[in-house]
Enzyme design. Sequence first.
Site, PDB file in Angstrom:
ATOM      1  N   LYS A 240      28.286 -11.234  -4.904  1.00 15.26           N
ATOM      2  CA  LYS A 240      28.629 -12.177  -6.206  1.00 15.26           C
ATOM      3  C   LYS A 240      29.864 -12.633  -6.352  1.00 15.26           C
ATOM      4  O   LYS A 240      30.276 -11.428  -7.043  1.00 15.26           O
ATOM      5  CB  LYS A 240      27.475 -12.238  -7.074  1.00 15.26           C
ATOM      6  CG  LYS A 240      27.589 -14.145  -7.376  1.00 15.26           C
ATOM      7  CD  LYS A 240      26.595 -13.369  -8.419  1.00 15.26           C
ATOM      8  CE  LYS A 240      26.379 -15.268  -9.932  1.00 15.26           C
ATOM      9  NZ  LYS A 240      27.562 -14.867 -10.755  1.00 15.26           N
TER      10      LYS A 240
ATOM     11  N   LYS B 178      42.345 -14.965  -2.716  1.00 13.64           N
ATOM     12  CA  LYS B 178      42.975 -15.234  -4.142  1.00 13.64           C
ATOM     13  C   LYS B 178      43.279 -13.815  -4.153  1.00 13.64           C
ATOM     14  O   LYS B 178      45.087 -14.192  -4.898  1.00 13.64           O
ATOM     15  CB  LYS B 178      41.732 -14.718  -5.139  1.00 13.64           C
ATOM     16  CG  LYS B 178      40.643 -15.548  -5.751  1.00 13.64           C
ATOM     17  CD  LYS B 178      39.972 -15.686  -7.266  1.00 13.64           C
ATOM     18  CE  LYS B 178      39.728 -15.018  -7.382  1.00 13.64           C
ATOM     19  NZ  LYS B 178      38.409 -13.939  -5.751  1.00 13.64           N
TER      20      LYS B 178
ATOM     21  N   LYS C 201      32.962  -6.678  -7.759  1.00 13.01           N
ATOM     22  CA  LYS C 201      33.175  -5.895  -6.033  1.00 13.01           C
ATOM     23  C   LYS C 201      35.001  -5.449  -6.437  1.00 13.01           C
ATOM     24  O   LYS C 201      35.224  -3.985  -5.756  1.00 13.01           O
ATOM     25  CB  LYS C 201      33.688  -6.695  -5.190  1.00 13.01           C
ATOM     26  CG  LYS C 201      32.446  -7.359  -4.806  1.00 13.01           C
ATOM     27  CD  LYS C 201      32.232  -8.618  -3.945  1.00 13.01           C
ATOM     28  CE  LYS C 201      32.989 -10.613  -4.364  1.00 13.01           C
ATOM     29  NZ  LYS C 201      32.704 -10.289  -5.364  1.00 13.01           N
TER      30      LYS C 201
ATOM     31  N   ASP D 199      28.702 -14.550  -0.550  1.00  7.51           N
ATOM     32  CA  ASP D 199      27.241 -14.568  -0.663  1.00  7.51           C
ATOM     33  C   ASP D 199      27.237 -14.295   0.537  1.00  7.51           C
ATOM     34  O   ASP D 199      25.755 -14.238   0.595  1.00  7.51           O
ATOM     35  CB  ASP D 199      26.382 -15.342  -1.754  1.00  7.51           C
ATOM     36  CG  ASP D 199      26.964 -15.408  -2.784  1.00  7.51           C
ATOM     37  OD1 ASP D 199      26.761 -16.365  -3.259  1.00  7.51           O
ATOM     38  OD2 ASP D 199      28.012 -14.870  -3.231  1.00  7.51           O
TER      39      ASP D 199
END
Length: 303
Positions: A25, A56, A30, A142
Amino acid sequence: MPPSSIQANQSSTRSQPRQIAIYGKGGIGKSTTTSNLSAALSDLGYKVMQFGCDPKADSTNTLRDGSYIPTVLDLLREKKKVDAHEAIFQGYNGIYCVEAGGPAPGVGCAGRGIITAVQLLKQQNIFEELELDYVIYDVLGDVVCGGFAVPIREGIAQHVFTVTSADFMAIYAANNLFKGIQRYSNAGGALLGGVIANSMSHPYQREIVDDFVAHTHTQVMQYVPRSITVTQSELSGKTTIEASPQSEQAEIYRELARRVDAHTESATPEPLEPGELKDWASKWADTLVAIESGEVRDEKAGI
Ligand SMILES: Nc1ncnc2c1ncn2[C@@H]1O[C@H](COP(=O)(O)OP(=O)(O)OP(=O)(O)O)[C@@H](O)[C@H]1O
Ligand SMILES: [Mg+2]
């Protein structure tokens, strides 16, 4: 000063690297986990590439003193023909850092960006040339958008690990990921290696994740506590492995790296159906009320 990319060299080829994808998520940890895993694997002597798949483009910055690198898609927008070496930058311990980047916000599909970036490196035989042992993909999302299934679906990664906390939305996202893996498993997609339980700060959180993996027939690779050492390291632009190698947290990431390295057999998880997930969550809601009221003891020792 712009970051300097790597130079081409003529080194010999060897067998393909192990390719691993880390999912979870948004905001679950991560990139933090992936960067510490890359750093720990490189400390074990492996040649590692960390491949950020998030538009990003912030996956690799703690491997490079907090600095950002141009993305593959940025470079492809600037000119038609890109030498893949221009998109590869070395960080901590020589780790090769790549950011796929993405389309302009609100335009296009980020999944296609991942395919384009991976293809560029593959067409130019970069993995063989750099004699990589590991390529670790840090993947956004997700799997709500098909694009983020790309590393699973396209046979890019062989093993998937998912980062989750004990929060329901993180578990919900992990369960969705399991559905994605199950969907593509017969067509040769990546399989699940296990779950990385992040931000563990209360014993019941560990029990929740343990119970979820038991219900979905998978396993926990490591329990990673929520730690101020991670915050301090991030603020200094570094992984915990680099900024605080003697810390307990660094040892936890090193143990994760040893387990990932020893891991060979991934499997198809068995996601919970929506009704099952709802019932599972309700049971935990009742258990937490009982723990809080002192009706039930929280059995596990501290983490
Ligand atoms: N175990 C931990 N202890 C303390 N802080 C943590 C831990 N794991 C992650 N964090 C912090 O949580 C924040 C989000 O982490 P990170 O950027 O790794 O998440 P992410 O899943 O990559 O997010 P995104 O989906 O936006 O890419 C960061 O500030 C990071 O330092
Ligand atoms: Mg991230």
